[in-house]
Design a protein around this motif. Sequence first.
Motif, PDB file in Angstrom:
ATOM      1  N   THR A  86      27.660  38.850  42.420  1.00 58.23           N
ATOM      2  CA  THR A  86      27.383  38.992  40.992  1.00 58.23           C
ATOM      3  C   THR A  86      25.891  38.750  40.741  1.00 58.23           C
ATOM      4  O   THR A  86      25.282  37.887  41.385  1.00 58.23           O
ATOM      5  CB  THR A  86      28.216  37.998  40.156  1.00 58.23           C
ATOM      6  N   ARG A 110      37.036  43.101  35.505  1.00 56.91           N
ATOM      7  CA  ARG A 110      37.715  42.326  36.551  1.00 56.91           C
ATOM      8  C   ARG A 110      38.545  43.240  37.443  1.00 56.91           C
ATOM      9  O   ARG A 110      38.605  43.063  38.653  1.00 56.91           O
ATOM     10  CB  ARG A 110      38.619  41.300  35.862  1.00 56.91           C
ATOM     11  N   SER A 153      37.858  43.180  41.327  1.00 61.55           N
ATOM     12  CA  SER A 153      38.802  42.610  42.305  1.00 61.55           C
ATOM     13  C   SER A 153      39.127  43.560  43.446  1.00 61.55           C
ATOM     14  O   SER A 153      39.760  43.147  44.418  1.00 61.55           O
ATOM     15  CB  SER A 153      40.075  42.079  41.640  1.00 61.55           C
ATOM     16  N   SER A 207      29.869  33.675  35.738  1.00 65.61           N
ATOM     17  CA  SER A 207      30.433  32.518  35.028  1.00 65.61           C
ATOM     18  C   SER A 207      31.848  32.773  34.518  1.00 65.61           C
ATOM     19  O   SER A 207      32.684  31.874  34.543  1.00 65.61           O
ATOM     20  CB  SER A 207      29.522  32.139  33.847  1.00 65.61           C
ATOM     21  N   MET A 256      34.033  37.037  37.072  1.00 68.10           N
ATOM     22  CA  MET A 256      34.412  36.867  38.486  1.00 68.10           C
ATOM     23  C   MET A 256      33.992  35.464  38.961  1.00 68.10           C
ATOM     24  O   MET A 256      33.128  35.329  39.831  1.00 68.10           O
ATOM     25  CB  MET A 256      33.719  37.945  39.347  1.00 68.10           C
ATOM     26  N   PRO A 257      34.601  34.416  38.389  1.00 62.64           N
ATOM     27  CA  PRO A 257      34.136  33.055  38.717  1.00 62.64           C
ATOM     28  C   PRO A 257      34.339  32.677  40.182  1.00 62.64           C
ATOM     29  O   PRO A 257      33.723  31.737  40.661  1.00 62.64           O
ATOM     30  CB  PRO A 257      34.966  32.156  37.783  1.00 62.64           C
ATOM     31  N   ASP A 258      35.214  33.409  40.903  1.00 63.29           N
ATOM     32  CA  ASP A 258      35.444  33.086  42.314  1.00 63.29           C
ATOM     33  C   ASP A 258      34.574  33.909  43.252  1.00 63.29           C
ATOM     34  O   ASP A 258      34.751  33.844  44.476  1.00 63.29           O
ATOM     35  CB  ASP A 258      36.923  33.320  42.683  1.00 63.29           C
ATOM     36  N   ALA A 259      33.658  34.695  42.706  1.00 65.95           N
ATOM     37  CA  ALA A 259      32.794  35.524  43.573  1.00 65.95           C
ATOM     38  C   ALA A 259      32.066  34.617  44.570  1.00 65.95           C
ATOM     39  O   ALA A 259      31.534  33.577  44.183  1.00 65.95           O
ATOM     40  CB  ALA A 259      31.799  36.299  42.727  1.00 65.95           C
ATOM     41  N   PRO A 260      32.032  35.018  45.840  1.00 70.11           N
ATOM     42  CA  PRO A 260      31.429  34.138  46.844  1.00 70.11           C
ATOM     43  C   PRO A 260      29.906  34.038  46.754  1.00 70.11           C
ATOM     44  O   PRO A 260      29.336  33.063  47.224  1.00 70.11           O
ATOM     45  CB  PRO A 260      31.823  34.774  48.176  1.00 70.11           C
ATOM     46  N   LYS A 284      26.714  34.396  43.930  1.00 66.98           N
ATOM     47  CA  LYS A 284      26.292  34.631  42.552  1.00 66.98           C
ATOM     48  C   LYS A 284      24.785  34.460  42.459  1.00 66.98           C
ATOM     49  O   LYS A 284      24.265  33.410  42.849  1.00 66.98           O
ATOM     50  CB  LYS A 284      26.962  33.625  41.618  1.00 66.98           C
ATOM     51  N   ALA A 303      26.189  30.765  36.114  1.00 68.64           N
ATOM     52  CA  ALA A 303      27.305  30.007  36.692  1.00 68.64           C
ATOM     53  C   ALA A 303      26.723  28.768  37.372  1.00 68.64           C
ATOM     54  O   ALA A 303      25.597  28.803  37.879  1.00 68.64           O
ATOM     55  CB  ALA A 303      28.037  30.880  37.710  1.00 68.64           C
ATOM     56  N   ASP A 359      27.287  27.488  40.138  1.00 68.92           N
ATOM     57  CA  ASP A 359      26.991  27.648  41.568  1.00 68.92           C
ATOM     58  C   ASP A 359      26.144  28.896  41.845  1.00 68.92           C
ATOM     59  O   ASP A 359      26.136  29.422  42.961  1.00 68.92           O
ATOM     60  CB  ASP A 359      28.297  27.706  42.377  1.00 68.92           C
TER      61      ASP A 359
END
Length: 232
Positions: A8, A122, A126, A139, A142-146, A148, A196, A198
Amino acid sequence: MSAPSVITIDGPAGAGKSTLGELLARRLGYLFFDTGVMYRALAWAVLHGAIDPEDGEAVTVLARDLDIQVLPPGDATDGRLYTVLVNGVDVTWELRHPDVERIVSITARHPAVRTVMRERQRAIGSRGRVVMVGRDIGSIVMPDAPLKIYLDASIDERARRRTDEILRRGGDADLQRIRNDMIRRDSLDRYVSAPAADACTIISDGLSPEQVVALVIARIADRCDDSQEARA
Ligand code: DC
């Protein structure tokens, strides 16, 4: 080196997100997906339907029904990164028109509109192997994107880049007007634009697009090293 399946890139207007996203996607053989195009397409349809951009209900109904397609540029030789069809009409360059820029942030503010757009984004994200560009992708969408990235640059650099881009396309551009417009849009977009927690922040002042890509590729390699060390 195996790249993360979703990358992202968020940040303010003119930070170089699209250039980075496109170069990176090409390097990795991934889909490049600029989510700002969806809000611009909606703003274009709002203008054409003579809808009040402040009318959240009307804009949401329009968003639900709107057919937005973002396709590869094909044989086009006008410098486009993609072709955008709204209900079958090619609006790729019209989406950059000042009238669209004037209302796009207002159109994008309605919570129900964002819900519709985020669901669509999304669904594409996905599937994986995608570089997604926007404001709230890392944020919220796609908050689980590896991986960012939050890409930023000073207002002067961003305004200068946007001016050069328009002049290169043969358009008319006034640096001061573009700068003022960006400041206005920054403040309207601020509420969705927090990085985000992270995200890895890159400030692109003074860096060429290739240098920014190199930083991200190095970051991908580091991550791979880290995960190998963690497994050892
Ligand atoms: O990145 P851009 O300038 O093409 O985006 C156009 C507008 O859409 C911008 O004013 C903010 C909005 N936008 C948003 O709210 N969320 C996104 N994920 C992408 C763009």
